[in-house]
Design a protein around this motif. Structure first.
Motif, PDB file in Angstrom:
ATOM      1  N   ILE A 186       0.826  -1.211   0.000  1.00  0.00           N
ATOM      2  CA  ILE A 186       0.000   0.000   0.000  1.00  0.00           C
ATOM      3  C   ILE A 186       0.865   1.267   0.000  1.00  0.00           C
ATOM      4  CG2 ILE A 186      -1.674   1.305   1.373  1.00  0.00           C
ATOM      5  CD1 ILE A 186      -2.944  -1.267   2.201  1.00  0.00           C
ATOM      6  N   PHE A 246      -6.699  -6.102  -7.084  1.00  0.00           N
ATOM      7  CA  PHE A 246      -7.705  -5.834  -6.058  1.00  0.00           C
ATOM      8  C   PHE A 246      -9.011  -5.353  -6.687  1.00  0.00           C
ATOM      9  CE2 PHE A 246      -9.694  -2.493  -3.457  1.00  0.00           C
ATOM     10  CZ  PHE A 246     -10.090  -3.250  -2.368  1.00  0.00           C
ATOM     11  N   MET A 291      -2.953  -3.246  -6.972  1.00  0.00           N
ATOM     12  CA  MET A 291      -4.142  -2.399  -7.022  1.00  0.00           C
ATOM     13  C   MET A 291      -5.076  -2.857  -8.133  1.00  0.00           C
ATOM     14  SD  MET A 291      -4.381   1.758  -7.330  1.00  0.00           S
ATOM     15  CE  MET A 291      -3.739   1.766  -9.015  1.00  0.00           C
ATOM     16  N   ILE A 309     -16.267  -1.002  -1.562  1.00  0.00           N
ATOM     17  CA  ILE A 309     -14.986  -1.619  -1.205  1.00  0.00           C
ATOM     18  C   ILE A 309     -13.888  -1.158  -2.162  1.00  0.00           C
ATOM     19  CG2 ILE A 309     -13.753  -3.815  -0.999  1.00  0.00           C
ATOM     20  CD1 ILE A 309     -16.370  -5.087  -0.097  1.00  0.00           C
ATOM     21  N   TRP A 325     -12.929   2.321  -1.201  1.00  0.00           N
ATOM     22  CA  TRP A 325     -12.135   2.308   0.035  1.00  0.00           C
ATOM     23  C   TRP A 325     -10.690   1.888  -0.258  1.00  0.00           C
ATOM     24  CZ3 TRP A 325      -9.847  -2.036   2.280  1.00  0.00           C
ATOM     25  CH2 TRP A 325      -9.272  -1.833   3.525  1.00  0.00           C
ATOM     26  N   GLY A 326     -10.493   0.836  -1.076  1.00  0.00           N
ATOM     27  CA  GLY A 326      -9.157   0.367  -1.399  1.00  0.00           C
ATOM     28  C   GLY A 326      -8.372   1.384  -2.214  1.00  0.00           C
ATOM     29  N   LYS A 360      -7.069   4.077  -0.049  1.00  0.00           N
ATOM     30  CA  LYS A 360      -5.866   3.687   0.684  1.00  0.00           C
ATOM     31  C   LYS A 360      -4.627   3.843  -0.188  1.00  0.00           C
ATOM     32  CE  LYS A 360      -7.216   2.135   4.801  1.00  0.00           C
ATOM     33  NZ  LYS A 360      -6.647   2.632   6.075  1.00  0.00           N
TER      34      LYS A 360
END
Length: 768
Positions: A560, A575, A572, A703, A706-707, A710
């Motif tokens: 991250i 994800f 990323m 989600i 949110w990722g 980050k």
């Protein structure tokens, strides 16, 4: 050289691959069965006596007026090992049929090739037991030395056939495999009792068959009435399995019978007396033989011991025919005419019948039995008996490398335990290389059970001493193997080795179904006590797991924070794609594929995952545990101080962990109880807003956002200190100790008549 996971032996070297343990330095197995003699044996039928017309081999049943006539002739021995300093031996043969029945030949001095030509005749009512032919060297001073032995299976040779055989002796001399051969002949006949004399009973009667075993564990008594002047009781329990109501009543009512052991047709046992209690705990196990002629009622009676005459408290009857075989049942029986109860664990083990007189406890496996068991537990037979999971066959062959004692002799025996079943081999007196060659069978209720084998030394004046123990999971019970024994705690190396052959027959479908049912409670399990070293070990285990999670978190944090831009960009994208396309059914699919990958990697010898887990902690907990034990004896006071420091450090870790766990639970509860009104109101509004958002926006998009947020934060500020919003929220909610600290002491209260009184501080302390 111990397998760290299950305590098995080291893997064989390449040059030993495929070597048979029976011929790889473990000696000859001296057991004469009369059938299938080894190539070394010189066995022949020298005489066939007159056989009755209605006689069929394997189908003989003694009538009430008949018995067996055994004619045994000890002919000679050859190439006996020299036991005396003059290069000779003074041999004689002892024939042991039972503990109270033994015969002996004459002693031939200074001869390693003795010829006896002595004949012995014996009348018995049963030939199901083993007879032992023991060859000794006579010593004028001191005890006689045993040279070797042969186990003679009395039931294996058909009547009316005289056999003559030469068989190698099983070695009783440490370090020697071949100690000589023994030649003898053997004839069994069925004769009328009126022609016999001095008939011996060395087992169950000939017309009885062993159908199974009833294993009964007396657990405890509940709410016994006071029988003594001090309001207590001295209870014990009598148990009887009989085939006659009159015999049951006589046993129950006559205190003189309470110390009698197992008898023919009427099997009786008694627990120990526990003094001065109304809730006794026995945890004693007993074993009844389920014979073809025995009854099916167990009479259990509770007695109060008294110096003059014992008093009956109550009794009950247990109908064995109503109990499902091969499955343990725990019962609480109410005694007749009382409020007292007794708790028992019952398990009825029924053996497969292979012949009219086949006793299953110590018989060799044969092709017919293997084929029958394979058929019984095949997939096609799954619906027949869903509770019958499998069948375990354990052959105890021999023990090796048992050290001598400074004082006394070594008299080893083996205890076999699985679930709540237990069997014990015969004792081999004065022997450091004992051999049994006995087979034991156990119906199993759970494929995930563990077989425990322990080697013991029989002692006369003190308690028996355990020499070593081994634990074998059932899925590792595969064929012949030599096990290095551990100590009784299964942590370090013990004394001796065991050579055991195991075979398991099971139905995989039934085993899978049984996996999702409650595990059988082990009644005879030893009670655990506090041990500081075990506490340190368990804390280390938890610490190792926490360090694994910490390593995973650090790896995610590195991605991250864009430490490697390529890896972070790739992660990323993965994800986003995974969250966008994932469906619920894909989760078990991925887990299953990972398990298959782990299986394939283990088969190929690749154990990266296990190595990574082991390296996650600083040191494996078991290595630390051993080093602490090894250094304790040599460092004296310094080691004791280190132990005290380790104890306090461990106690602090436990205290911190318990406080953290309790506080988290309390804080969630206090949010719902409005202990901090502002936070609870804020959470209420937040839940309503989240509900509205989830109604209009799919959770997968949330989600993803949110990722991406980050990744964005740490891309712009790589050294940003991240926070956990939920943890930050809970830190503002008070725990129970904090609420007690916030509680205010009430001021003095004025009375109407102008007086006043203080708040009751004892009441405040009580509420605290």
């Amino acid at each position: 050289g111990i397998n760290a996971e299950y305590g098995g032996p080291p893997e064989p070297a390449a040059e030993d691959e495929g070597k048979d343990y029976l011929t790889a330095g473990f000696g000859n197995m001296a057991k004469f069965t009369g059938w299938g003699a080894t190539e070394e044996s010189n066995m022949e039928i020298t005489e066939i006596t007159e056989i009755p017309e209605d006689f069929k081999i394997g189908d003989e049943v003694l009538q009430e007026d008949e018995c067996y006539k055994i004619t045994l002739k000890i002919i000679s021995a050859k190439d006996l090992i020299a036991m005396d300093s003059n290069g000779n031996s003074d041999p004689y043969v002892e024939i042991v049929f039972s503990k109270d029945l033994a015969l002996r030949t004459k002693t031939i001095n200074k001869n390693c090739n003795p010829v006896w030509d002595e004949k012995f005749t014996l009348y018995i009512d049963d030939r199901s037991a083993l007879a032992n032919l023991l060859v000794f060297d006579y010593d004028l001073i001191g005890s006689n030395d045993r040279i070797g032995y042969v186990d003679l299976d009395l039931a294996s040779i058909p009547p009316y056939h005289r056999y003559t055989t030469t068989i190698p002796l099983g070695s009783s001399v440490e370090g020697e495999e071949f100690v000589g051969t023994l030649t003898f002949s053997y004839l069994v006949e069925i004769v009328k009792i009126d022609t016999a004399h001095d008939i011996k009973s060395i087992g169950t009667k000939g017309q009885e068959r062993l159908l199974g075993v009833i294993q009964l564990t007396v657990i405890e008594g509940i709410d016994l009435p006071p029988m003594n002047s001090d309001g207590t009781c001295d209870p014990y329990i009598r148990l009887a399995l009989t085939n006659s109501d009159a015999a049951e009543e006589a046993f129950r009512r006559d205190p003189k019978n309470r110390n009698k052991g197992l008898t023919l047709g009427k099997q009786q046992f008694q627990t120990k007396v526990i003094t001065s209690t109304l809730n006794p705990k026995w945890r004693e196990d007993f074993e009844f033989q389920l014979l073809s002629t025995s009854g099916h009622i167990i009479q259990a009676s509770l007695w109060d011991h008294d110096s003059i005459s014992d008093n009956l408290i109550g009794d009950t009857e247990i109908d064995i025919s109503t109990i499902q075989p091969n499955k343990p049942f725990k019962y609480i029986f109410g005694l007749d005419h009382t409020n007292t109860k007794i708790s028992l664990l019952l398990k009825v083990l029924k053996f497969a019948e292979l012949g009219p007189r086949e006793l299953q406890l110590q018989k060799e496996m044969n092709e017919a039995e293997v084929a029958s068991l394979d058929e019984s537990y095949s997939l096609m037979q799954t619906p027949k008996d869903i509770d019958d999971v499998g069948y375990l066959v354990v052959k105890i062959i021999r023990a090796t490398n048992i050290p001598n004692k400074n004082i006394g002799t070594v008299d080893p025996f083996v205890v076999i335990e699985i679930e709540n079943c237990r069997s014990i081999t015969p004792i081999r007196e004065n022997c450091t290389e004992p051999e049994w060659n006995l087979t034991y069978r156990f119906p199993i209720n759970d494929y995930h059970s563990v077989l425990y084998l322990s080697l013991w030394d029989d002692e006369d004046l003190v308690s028996n001493v355990i020499l070593g123990k081994i634990a074998i999971p059932l899925f590792n019970c595969k064929g012949l193997k030599k096990y290095i024994l551990k100590d009784k705690t299964l942590s370090t190396i013990g004394k001796g080795e065991l050579i055991v052959e195991t075979s398991i027959f099971y139905n995989p479908v039934r085993a899978a179904i049984r996996t999702f049912t409650p595990k059988e409670e082990i009644i005879m399990k030893e009670a655990t006590s506090f041990d500081i070293s075990l506490l340190q070990r368990d804390v280390k285990r938890i610490t190792a797991q926490m360090e694994i999670l910490q390593d995973i978190g650090e790896g995610v944090d590195q991605i991250i924070r864009w430490r490697s831009k390529t890896a972070s960009l790739f992660s990323m994208i993965i994800f986003v794609l995974v969250v966008y396309y994932i469906e619920l059914w894909m989760v078990p699919l991925v887990v299953g594929l990972l398990l298959i990958l782990s299986f394939v990697s283990r088969r190929m010898g690749i154990k990266r995952f296990e190595s990574w887990i082991q390296n996650a902690a600083n040191k494996p907990y078991y290595e630390l545990h051993r080093k602490v034990e090894e250094g304790a004896g040599s460092q004296g006071i310094s080691a004791k101080l280190d132990k005290f420091k380790a104890l306090f450090a461990t106690a602090e870790q436990i205290q911190t962990g318990l406080d953290l766990g309790a506080s988290i639970g309390e804080k969630f509860g206090h949010i719902g109880q409005w202990k901090n009104p502002f936070i609870t109101a804020m959470c209420t509004i937040a839940m309503l807003v989240v509900a509205v958002i989830l109604h209009f926006v799919s959770i997968r998009y949330l989600i993803i956002l949110w990722g991406l947020n980050k990744f964005r934060k740490f891309y712009l500020k790589p050294n940003l200190v991240d926070n956990n919003e939920l943890e930050d929220l809970l830190s503002r909610v008070p725990s129970f100790p904090e609420i007690e600290q916030f509680r205010q002491i009430k001021p003095r209260v004025s009375m109407k008549n102008g007086g006043s009184h203080d708040v009751n501080h004892d009441e405040i302390k009580k509420r605290s």
